[in-house]
Scaffold this motif. Structure first.
Motif, PDB file in Angstrom:
ATOM      1  N   ALA A 149       0.835  -1.206   0.000  1.00  0.00           N
ATOM      2  CA  ALA A 149       0.000   0.000   0.000  1.00  0.00           C
ATOM      3  C   ALA A 149       0.867   1.253   0.000  1.00  0.00           C
ATOM      4  O   ALA A 149       0.539   2.240  -0.661  1.00  0.00           O
ATOM      5  N   PHE A 150       1.972   1.213   0.711  1.00  0.00           N
ATOM      6  CA  PHE A 150       2.909   2.336   0.712  1.00  0.00           C
ATOM      7  C   PHE A 150       3.405   2.615  -0.714  1.00  0.00           C
ATOM      8  O   PHE A 150       3.439   3.766  -1.168  1.00  0.00           O
ATOM      9  N   ASP A 151       3.754   1.568  -1.433  1.00  0.00           N
ATOM     10  CA  ASP A 151       4.237   1.727  -2.806  1.00  0.00           C
ATOM     11  C   ASP A 151       3.148   2.262  -3.738  1.00  0.00           C
ATOM     12  O   ASP A 151       3.431   2.986  -4.701  1.00  0.00           O
ATOM     13  N   ALA A 152       1.884   1.912  -3.447  1.00  0.00           N
ATOM     14  CA  ALA A 152       0.767   2.333  -4.292  1.00  0.00           C
ATOM     15  C   ALA A 152       0.242   3.719  -3.934  1.00  0.00           C
ATOM     16  O   ALA A 152      -0.559   4.291  -4.688  1.00  0.00           O
ATOM     17  N   ALA A 153       0.673   4.252  -2.803  1.00  0.00           N
ATOM     18  CA  ALA A 153       0.137   5.515  -2.294  1.00  0.00           C
ATOM     19  C   ALA A 153       0.807   6.685  -2.992  1.00  0.00           C
ATOM     20  O   ALA A 153       1.783   7.265  -2.505  1.00  0.00           O
ATOM     21  N   ARG A 154       0.271   7.042  -4.148  1.00  0.00           N
ATOM     22  CA  ARG A 154       0.819   8.104  -4.969  1.00  0.00           C
ATOM     23  C   ARG A 154      -0.300   9.067  -5.361  1.00  0.00           C
ATOM     24  O   ARG A 154      -1.472   8.675  -5.394  1.00  0.00           O
ATOM     25  N   PRO A 155       0.027  10.321  -5.652  1.00  0.00           N
ATOM     26  CA  PRO A 155      -1.021  11.241  -6.100  1.00  0.00           C
ATOM     27  C   PRO A 155      -1.785  10.676  -7.293  1.00  0.00           C
ATOM     28  O   PRO A 155      -1.194  10.134  -8.235  1.00  0.00           O
ATOM     29  N   GLY A 156      -3.101  10.776  -7.242  1.00  0.00           N
ATOM     30  CA  GLY A 156      -3.954  10.250  -8.302  1.00  0.00           C
ATOM     31  C   GLY A 156      -4.531   8.888  -7.995  1.00  0.00           C
ATOM     32  O   GLY A 156      -5.573   8.513  -8.539  1.00  0.00           O
ATOM     33  N   ALA A 157      -3.855   8.098  -7.138  1.00  0.00           N
ATOM     34  CA  ALA A 157      -4.453   6.848  -6.665  1.00  0.00           C
ATOM     35  C   ALA A 157      -5.626   7.206  -5.756  1.00  0.00           C
ATOM     36  O   ALA A 157      -5.776   8.344  -5.323  1.00  0.00           O
ATOM     37  N   THR A 158      -6.469   6.242  -5.454  1.00  0.00           N
ATOM     38  CA  THR A 158      -7.631   6.504  -4.601  1.00  0.00           C
ATOM     39  C   THR A 158      -7.536   5.738  -3.297  1.00  0.00           C
ATOM     40  O   THR A 158      -6.789   4.752  -3.179  1.00  0.00           O
ATOM     41  N   ALA A 159      -8.329   6.195  -2.333  1.00  0.00           N
ATOM     42  CA  ALA A 159      -8.415   5.489  -1.056  1.00  0.00           C
ATOM     43  C   ALA A 159      -8.867   4.047  -1.280  1.00  0.00           C
ATOM     44  O   ALA A 159      -8.357   3.120  -0.643  1.00  0.00           O
ATOM     45  N   ALA A 160      -9.817   3.848  -2.188  1.00  0.00           N
ATOM     46  CA  ALA A 160     -10.307   2.495  -2.478  1.00  0.00           C
ATOM     47  C   ALA A 160      -9.198   1.610  -3.030  1.00  0.00           C
ATOM     48  O   ALA A 160      -9.121   0.415  -2.707  1.00  0.00           O
ATOM     49  N   GLU A 161      -8.332   2.165  -3.868  1.00  0.00           N
ATOM     50  CA  GLU A 161      -7.250   1.361  -4.442  1.00  0.00           C
ATOM     51  C   GLU A 161      -6.292   0.873  -3.363  1.00  0.00           C
ATOM     52  O   GLU A 161      -5.819  -0.268  -3.419  1.00  0.00           O
ATOM     53  N   LEU A 162      -6.014   1.709  -2.373  1.00  0.00           N
ATOM     54  CA  LEU A 162      -5.147   1.259  -1.276  1.00  0.00           C
ATOM     55  C   LEU A 162      -5.811   0.120  -0.499  1.00  0.00           C
ATOM     56  O   LEU A 162      -5.142  -0.837  -0.079  1.00  0.00           O
ATOM     57  N   PHE A 163      -7.128   0.232  -0.295  1.00  0.00           N
ATOM     58  CA  PHE A 163      -7.853  -0.865   0.360  1.00  0.00           C
ATOM     59  C   PHE A 163      -7.640  -2.163  -0.403  1.00  0.00           C
ATOM     60  O   PHE A 163      -7.294  -3.196   0.192  1.00  0.00           O
ATOM     61  N   HIS A 164      -7.851  -2.150  -1.701  1.00  0.00           N
ATOM     62  CA  HIS A 164      -7.777  -3.381  -2.484  1.00  0.00           C
ATOM     63  C   HIS A 164      -6.354  -3.942  -2.522  1.00  0.00           C
ATOM     64  O   HIS A 164      -6.175  -5.168  -2.506  1.00  0.00           O
ATOM     65  N   VAL A 165      -5.356  -3.079  -2.548  1.00  0.00           N
ATOM     66  CA  VAL A 165      -3.966  -3.554  -2.524  1.00  0.00           C
ATOM     67  C   VAL A 165      -3.707  -4.369  -1.261  1.00  0.00           C
ATOM     68  O   VAL A 165      -3.120  -5.462  -1.311  1.00  0.00           O
ATOM     69  N   MET A 166      -4.146  -3.872  -0.119  1.00  0.00           N
ATOM     70  CA  MET A 166      -3.925  -4.583   1.141  1.00  0.00           C
ATOM     71  C   MET A 166      -4.827  -5.804   1.256  1.00  0.00           C
ATOM     72  O   MET A 166      -4.399  -6.873   1.722  1.00  0.00           O
ATOM     73  N   ASP A 167      -6.075  -5.666   0.825  1.00  0.00           N
ATOM     74  CA  ASP A 167      -7.027  -6.769   0.958  1.00  0.00           C
ATOM     75  C   ASP A 167      -6.611  -7.980   0.132  1.00  0.00           C
ATOM     76  O   ASP A 167      -6.806  -9.128   0.557  1.00  0.00           O
ATOM     77  N   ARG A 168      -6.030  -7.754  -1.035  1.00  0.00           N
ATOM     78  CA  ARG A 168      -5.593  -8.895  -1.852  1.00  0.00           C
ATOM     79  C   ARG A 168      -4.535  -9.710  -1.139  1.00  0.00           C
ATOM     80  O   ARG A 168      -4.520 -10.950  -1.232  1.00  0.00           O
ATOM     81  N   ILE A 169      -3.659  -9.053  -0.404  1.00  0.00           N
ATOM     82  CA  ILE A 169      -2.602  -9.771   0.304  1.00  0.00           C
ATOM     83  C   ILE A 169      -3.131 -10.426   1.570  1.00  0.00           C
ATOM     84  O   ILE A 169      -2.754 -11.554   1.917  1.00  0.00           O
ATOM     85  N   CYS A 170      -4.046  -9.735   2.259  1.00  0.00           N
ATOM     86  CA  CYS A 170      -4.520 -10.237   3.556  1.00  0.00           C
ATOM     87  C   CYS A 170      -5.612 -11.299   3.428  1.00  0.00           C
ATOM     88  O   CYS A 170      -5.655 -12.246   4.225  1.00  0.00           O
ATOM     89  N   THR A 171      -6.516 -11.151   2.456  1.00  0.00           N
ATOM     90  CA  THR A 171      -7.653 -12.074   2.360  1.00  0.00           C
ATOM     91  C   THR A 171      -7.814 -12.679   0.979  1.00  0.00           C
ATOM     92  O   THR A 171      -8.772 -13.409   0.747  1.00  0.00           O
ATOM     93  N   GLY A 172      -6.891 -12.360   0.066  1.00  0.00           N
ATOM     94  CA  GLY A 172      -7.059 -12.834  -1.305  1.00  0.00           C
ATOM     95  C   GLY A 172      -8.145 -12.089  -2.055  1.00  0.00           C
ATOM     96  O   GLY A 172      -8.656 -12.584  -3.063  1.00  0.00           O
ATOM     97  N   GLY A 173      -8.510 -10.907  -1.553  1.00  0.00           N
ATOM     98  CA  GLY A 173      -9.537 -10.108  -2.215  1.00  0.00           C
ATOM     99  C   GLY A 173     -10.933 -10.397  -1.744  1.00  0.00           C
ATOM    100  O   GLY A 173     -11.911 -10.074  -2.438  1.00  0.00           O
ATOM    101  N   ALA A 174     -11.085 -10.939  -0.540  1.00  0.00           N
ATOM    102  CA  ALA A 174     -12.411 -11.305  -0.025  1.00  0.00           C
ATOM    103  C   ALA A 174     -13.220 -10.102   0.449  1.00  0.00           C
ATOM    104  O   ALA A 174     -14.397 -10.240   0.778  1.00  0.00           O
ATOM    105  N   GLY A 175     -12.600  -8.935   0.541  1.00  0.00           N
ATOM    106  CA  GLY A 175     -13.375  -7.754   0.898  1.00  0.00           C
ATOM    107  C   GLY A 175     -13.138  -7.221   2.281  1.00  0.00           C
ATOM    108  O   GLY A 175     -13.948  -6.446   2.799  1.00  0.00           O
ATOM    109  N   GLY A 176     -12.056  -7.612   2.913  1.00  0.00           N
ATOM    110  CA  GLY A 176     -11.728  -7.063   4.214  1.00  0.00           C
ATOM    111  C   GLY A 176     -12.378  -7.801   5.361  1.00  0.00           C
ATOM    112  O   GLY A 176     -12.901  -8.910   5.212  1.00  0.00           O
ATOM    113  N   SER A 177     -12.349  -7.178   6.530  1.00  0.00           N
ATOM    114  CA  SER A 177     -12.828  -7.805   7.763  1.00  0.00           C
ATOM    115  C   SER A 177     -13.924  -6.954   8.380  1.00  0.00           C
ATOM    116  O   SER A 177     -14.321  -5.916   7.846  1.00  0.00           O
ATOM    117  N   ASP A 178     -14.399  -7.386   9.555  1.00  0.00           N
ATOM    118  CA  ASP A 178     -15.443  -6.642  10.248  1.00  0.00           C
ATOM    119  C   ASP A 178     -14.960  -5.285  10.763  1.00  0.00           C
ATOM    120  O   ASP A 178     -15.786  -4.473  11.194  1.00  0.00           O
TER     121      ASP A 178
END
Length: 390
Positions: A288-317
């Motif tokens: 997420a740090f590498d993806a955090a650049r001007p023009g990226a979105t808050a949602a994109e940072l979520f998906h970058v982390m979620d893919r690694i943590c849950t395989g893209g399942a959509g996060g946690s509670d």
């Protein structure tokens, strides 16, 4: 305090507050707003520097009127007059509060009537993460006194302005992060098998103060075998034991600005699942740090982390994987799939991925970053491994 602790000068220059006011007024005029009515601590402080713990008392209301042209007007209880006079404001109107018959309403109505023409618009922050800090009866009385003025939302002006920090604000947050980093480096002094978690919490706050924090309004975490059940429960008196994972998440304050990051510690050698999960959290944070650049979105940072943590399942509670940071512990934006906020230089964010373990417990990791023209910089000293305490 540690001898190498270098704290920035306190407060901000008048030019800082003039610049904030000018930016707000430019946007107000574009939106057709004649004045902003502000009632909460961070909103008032943003334009004045009025920093006091007295907001902890719910008894007294505090008001700031920011006109589309000219300087702001403070309408505040007289107990705050001496401190507000240290700001650049010259128009400070006071009354003795609490006043059960008229707790500042007539003074506020008069100030608004002077700054807002008939049929003009008074903007009040009304979006997510805002609230109106005055009694409902006073709000109704204010509108009754100004029947020919229109009350409306603030067109998101405060949200947009406060999401992008000035260099001086970023320096305050960086200094707060440095204080917490030094405190985390000393956790070995206070945490070991047999020490109650409640004592660890108390002593960690003492470490934060010793390293230079002004106060520690937020400390959360947990400790249990192979992870923890949540990250918001108060500390219990249960002693730390080998096999536990200890997490401390601090939001200390320095000169009115928060840091917000955590560290995990293994009491004794960690179980393989814990070690692997922690490594994935660090991987997610770095991605997420590498993806955090001007023009990226808050949602994109979520998906970058979620893919690694849950395989893209959509996060946690927990609902999100990070947020904005500044005068408040949590600020917009939220790192969730629905937040399309574009990252801009000067935004300060937390990256906060979490992982569920087979035991039903969780691990969470958090760091603080700032968006620059060419990418992100760390504000918290980034963790490189799961520290083992013996």
């Amino acid at each position: 305090m540690a001898k190498d602790a270098a704290l920035p000068a306190r407060g901000f220059s008048d030019d800082e507050f003039r610049a904030r006011t000018a930016l707000a007024q430019e946007r107000m005029r574009a939106a057709g707003i004649d004045a902003l009515l502000l009632t909460t601590e961070p909103e008032v402080r943003y334009f004045t520097g009025f920093l006091t713990r007295f907001w902890e008392s719910p008894t007294r209301p505090w008001f700031l009127v920011v006109p589309a042209r000219g300087d702001p007007v403070a309408v505040i209880p007289s107990i705050g007059a001496a401190l507000m006079r240290q700001s650049r404001l010259s128009d400070i109107r006071c009354w003795r509060s609490p006043d059960y018959a008229d707790d500042g309403v007539s003074l506020l109505a008069a100030a608004l009537a002077e700054r807002v023409p008939a049929s003009g618009t008074i903007g009040v922050p009304d979006g997510a993460e805002t609230h109106l800090r005055m009694p409902l009866s006073s709000w109704a009385a204010l509108k009754d006194r100004l029947p020919d003025r229109r009350f409306a939302g603030d067109a998101g002006i405060l949200r947009q302005l406060r999401m992008v920090k000035s260099p001086a604000e970023i320096a305050r947050i960086a200094a707060a992060c440095a204080v917490a980093g030094r405190a985390f480096a000393r956790v070995r002094e206070i945490a070991r098998p047999g020490v109650p978690l409640s004592e660890v919490f108390r002593r960690f706050q003492m470490l934060c103060l010793d390293e230079g924090a002004d106060w520690v309004p937020y400390l959360a975490g947990g400790a249990a075998p192979g992870g923890y059940g949540d990250v918001i429960s108060p500390a219990t008196d249960r002693p730390l034991a080998r096999g536990d994972v200890l997490m401390l998440d601090t939001g200390l304050v320095l000169d009115g600005y928060f840091c917000d990051f955590d560290r995990n510690f293994s009491i004794g050698a960690p179980a393989p699942e814990v070690a692997q999960a922690h490594d994935r959290l660090l991987d997610a944070t770095r991605a997420a740090f590498d993806a955090a650049r001007p023009g990226a979105t808050a949602a994109e940072l979520f998906h970058v982390m979620d893919r690694i943590c849950t395989g893209g399942a959509g996060g946690s509670d927990a609902g999100r994987l990070g947020h904005g940071l500044g005068m408040q512990l949590t600020e917009p934006p939220s790192l969730i799939p629905a937040d399309a906020t574009e990252l801009r230089p000067g935004m300060v964010l937390t990256l906060e991925p979490g992982i569920s373990l087979s035991s039903g417990r969780i691990l969470v990791h958090e760091e603080d970053i700032v968006i620059r023209d060419g990418g992100a910089d760390w504000l918290s000293p980034p963790a490189t491994a799961l520290e083992v305490l013996t």
